[in-house]
Design a protein around this motif. Structure first.
Motif, PDB file in Angstrom:
ATOM      1  N   ASP A   1       0.838  -1.200   0.000  1.00 32.11           N
ATOM      2  CA  ASP A   1       0.000   0.000   0.000  1.00 32.11           C
ATOM      3  C   ASP A   1       0.872   1.248   0.000  1.00 32.11           C
ATOM      4  OD1 ASP A   1      -1.831   2.047   0.465  1.00 32.11           O
ATOM      5  OD2 ASP A   1      -2.542   1.242   2.372  1.00 32.11           O
ATOM      6  N   SER A   2       0.800   2.018  -1.073  1.00 32.80           N
ATOM      7  CA  SER A   2       1.646   3.213  -1.174  1.00 32.80           C
ATOM      8  C   SER A   2       1.270   4.277  -0.147  1.00 32.80           C
ATOM      9  CB  SER A   2       1.576   3.797  -2.588  1.00 32.80           C
ATOM     10  OG  SER A   2       0.262   4.234  -2.893  1.00 32.80           O
ATOM     11  N   GLN A   3       0.115   4.141   0.506  1.00 25.97           N
ATOM     12  CA  GLN A   3      -0.301   5.081   1.557  1.00 25.97           C
ATOM     13  C   GLN A   3       0.218   4.663   2.938  1.00 25.97           C
ATOM     14  OE1 GLN A   3      -2.014   7.916   1.027  1.00 25.97           O
ATOM     15  NE2 GLN A   3      -2.320   7.560  -1.154  1.00 25.97           N
ATOM     16  N   ALA A   4       0.684   3.419   3.058  1.00 24.69           N
ATOM     17  CA  ALA A   4       1.097   2.890   4.366  1.00 24.69           C
ATOM     18  C   ALA A   4       2.395   3.531   4.844  1.00 24.69           C
ATOM     19  CB  ALA A   4       1.258   1.370   4.281  1.00 24.69           C
ATOM     20  N   ARG A   5       2.470   3.722   6.146  1.00 23.46           N
ATOM     21  CA  ARG A   5       3.692   4.246   6.763  1.00 23.46           C
ATOM     22  C   ARG A   5       3.868   3.656   8.158  1.00 23.46           C
ATOM     23  NH1 ARG A   5       3.726   9.533   8.869  1.00 23.46           N
ATOM     24  NH2 ARG A   5       1.777   9.893   9.879  1.00 23.46           N
ATOM     25  N   PRO A   6       4.021   2.340   8.218  1.00 27.94           N
ATOM     26  CA  PRO A   6       4.113   1.654   9.504  1.00 27.94           C
ATOM     27  C   PRO A   6       5.370   2.009  10.286  1.00 27.94           C
ATOM     28  CG  PRO A   6       4.627   0.133   7.739  1.00 27.94           C
ATOM     29  CD  PRO A   6       4.128   1.397   7.099  1.00 27.94           C
ATOM     30  N   HIS A   7       6.337   2.598   9.633  1.00 26.32           N
ATOM     31  CA  HIS A   7       7.581   2.998  10.295  1.00 26.32           C
ATOM     32  C   HIS A   7       7.469   4.364  10.945  1.00 26.32           C
ATOM     33  CE1 HIS A   7       7.718   5.201   6.587  1.00 26.32           C
ATOM     34  NE2 HIS A   7       7.978   4.101   5.878  1.00 26.32           N
ATOM     35  N   GLY A   8       6.348   5.045  10.722  1.00 30.55           N
ATOM     36  CA  GLY A   8       6.145   6.360  11.317  1.00 30.55           C
ATOM     37  C   GLY A   8       6.714   7.495  10.496  1.00 30.55           C
ATOM     38  N   GLY A   9       7.331   7.198   9.374  1.00 29.00           N
ATOM     39  CA  GLY A   9       7.884   8.231   8.499  1.00 29.00           C
ATOM     40  C   GLY A   9       6.915   8.554   7.375  1.00 29.00           C
ATOM     41  N   GLU A  10       7.463   8.724   6.184  1.00 26.27           N
ATOM     42  CA  GLU A  10       6.645   9.043   5.014  1.00 26.27           C
ATOM     43  C   GLU A  10       6.163   7.786   4.304  1.00 26.27           C
ATOM     44  OE1 GLU A  10       8.014  12.776   2.456  1.00 26.27           O
ATOM     45  OE2 GLU A  10       9.700  11.461   2.941  1.00 26.27           O
ATOM     46  N   SER A  11       4.989   7.863   3.737  1.00 27.41           N
ATOM     47  CA  SER A  11       4.529   6.805   2.838  1.00 27.41           C
ATOM     48  C   SER A  11       5.136   7.075   1.465  1.00 27.41           C
ATOM     49  CB  SER A  11       3.007   6.818   2.742  1.00 27.41           C
ATOM     50  OG  SER A  11       2.560   7.988   2.064  1.00 27.41           O
ATOM     51  N   VAL A  12       5.090   6.078   0.607  1.00 22.98           N
ATOM     52  CA  VAL A  12       5.567   6.266  -0.768  1.00 22.98           C
ATOM     53  C   VAL A  12       4.699   7.315  -1.464  1.00 22.98           C
ATOM     54  CG1 VAL A  12       5.891   5.119  -2.999  1.00 22.98           C
ATOM     55  CG2 VAL A  12       6.623   3.979  -0.899  1.00 22.98           C
ATOM     56  N   ALA A  13       3.417   7.351  -1.169  1.00 21.24           N
ATOM     57  CA  ALA A  13       2.526   8.353  -1.754  1.00 21.24           C
ATOM     58  C   ALA A  13       2.911   9.763  -1.303  1.00 21.24           C
ATOM     59  CB  ALA A  13       1.074   8.049  -1.392  1.00 21.24           C
ATOM     60  N   MET A  14       3.278   9.912  -0.035  1.00 28.12           N
ATOM     61  CA  MET A  14       3.722  11.220   0.455  1.00 28.12           C
ATOM     62  C   MET A  14       5.000  11.646  -0.262  1.00 28.12           C
ATOM     63  SD  MET A  14       2.980  10.506   4.491  1.00 28.12           S
ATOM     64  CE  MET A  14       3.493  12.064   5.185  1.00 28.12           C
ATOM     65  N   LEU A  15       5.926  10.707  -0.430  1.00 31.14           N
ATOM     66  CA  LEU A  15       7.159  10.993  -1.170  1.00 31.14           C
ATOM     67  C   LEU A  15       6.826  11.401  -2.602  1.00 31.14           C
ATOM     68  CD1 LEU A  15      10.266  10.978  -1.549  1.00 31.14           C
ATOM     69  CD2 LEU A  15      10.037   8.551  -2.128  1.00 31.14           C
ATOM     70  N   ALA A  16       5.907  10.683  -3.244  1.00 29.45           N
ATOM     71  CA  ALA A  16       5.547  10.978  -4.634  1.00 29.45           C
ATOM     72  C   ALA A  16       5.002  12.398  -4.776  1.00 29.45           C
ATOM     73  CB  ALA A  16       4.530   9.959  -5.139  1.00 29.45           C
ATOM     74  N   ALA A  17       4.191  12.838  -3.829  1.00 31.81           N
ATOM     75  CA  ALA A  17       3.653  14.204  -3.878  1.00 31.81           C
ATOM     76  C   ALA A  17       4.784  15.224  -3.747  1.00 31.81           C
ATOM     77  CB  ALA A  17       2.616  14.400  -2.776  1.00 31.81           C
ATOM     78  N   ARG A  18       5.718  14.945  -2.859  1.00 29.43           N
ATOM     79  CA  ARG A  18       6.865  15.852  -2.665  1.00 29.43           C
ATOM     80  C   ARG A  18       7.732  15.912  -3.922  1.00 29.43           C
ATOM     81  NH1 ARG A  18      11.740  14.455  -0.317  1.00 29.43           N
ATOM     82  NH2 ARG A  18      10.942  12.721   0.917  1.00 29.43           N
ATOM     83  N   VAL A  19       7.994  14.760  -4.528  1.00 26.65           N
ATOM     84  CA  VAL A  19       8.829  14.698  -5.730  1.00 26.65           C
ATOM     85  C   VAL A  19       8.132  15.404  -6.895  1.00 26.65           C
ATOM     86  CG1 VAL A  19       9.858  13.137  -7.433  1.00 26.65           C
ATOM     87  CG2 VAL A  19      10.120  12.677  -4.986  1.00 26.65           C
ATOM     88  N   ALA A  20       6.816  15.262  -7.002  1.00 26.16           N
ATOM     89  CA  ALA A  20       6.066  15.959  -8.057  1.00 26.16           C
ATOM     90  C   ALA A  20       6.253  17.470  -7.920  1.00 26.16           C
ATOM     91  CB  ALA A  20       4.594  15.577  -8.007  1.00 26.16           C
TER      92      ALA A  20
END
Length: 174
Positions: A85-104
């Motif tokens: 799940d690209s929205q998941a952030r079980p480590h407490g950091g950023e999800s891949v989706a959050m990273l994708a928004a930042r990179v965009a």
């Protein structure tokens, strides 16, 4: 033997490629992630560079610096969730989706009207993977199937901000 781990951002480049990385800066803009390793690499290739936080490594939260094997053994459900799940952030950091928004946002920054003819971005593998997924319209889950060598390059290009992106996939270091 090298073991995989979630990066801390302070790793030093393993290759002494300073002479191979130097570029001619005419008509080139050089951008680096704020991480130490990206700034160090940018210093090797250019006399001047900008630091753009949008291209920083993903925040791995409490997984940062720990071995992938250890996390997989201690938190298999969390790793599975993060990979599924690209929205998941079980480590407490950023999800891949959050990273994708930042990179965009970072890619939009490069497209600003005053941008130079070419731009070199010194960043992290997962950032490149997310950028590729974004510009090529691929699902974010595709990042887990991409693998790049250290100091390799990926070229993204387009004629203007209104045009579609084209990609030349990883080039191994010279």
């Amino acid at each position: 033997m090298k073991t995989g781990h979630f990066p801390t951002g302070d790793e030093l480049a393993e290759h002494d490629a300073r002479s191979q990385l130097r570029i001619d800066q005419r008509n080139r803009r050089v951008i680096a992630s704020p991480s130490r390793v990206a700034r160090q690499t940018a210093e090797w290739i250019a006399d001047e560079f900008e630091i753009v936080p949008a291209f920083d490594d993903i925040d791995y939260g409490h997984w940062r610096g720990r071995s992938i094997r250890e996390i997989g053994e201690r938190e298999p459900g969390h790793v599975a969730a993060w990979l599924a799940d690209s929205q998941a952030r079980p480590h407490g950091g950023e999800s891949v989706a959050m990273l994708a928004a930042r990179v965009a946002r970072g890619l939009a920054f490069i497209d600003e009207p005053d941008a130079h003819e070419r731009c070199v971005v010194v960043t992290h593998a997962i950032v490149v993977k997310v950028a590729l997924a974004h510009v090529l319209g691929m699902p974010l889950q595709s990042v887990y199937g991409m693998n790049f060598a250290p100091l390799s390059s990926t070229v993204l290009k387009r004629a203007s901000p209104a045009d579609a992106w084209a990609a030349e996939l990883p080039h191994e270091p010279a």
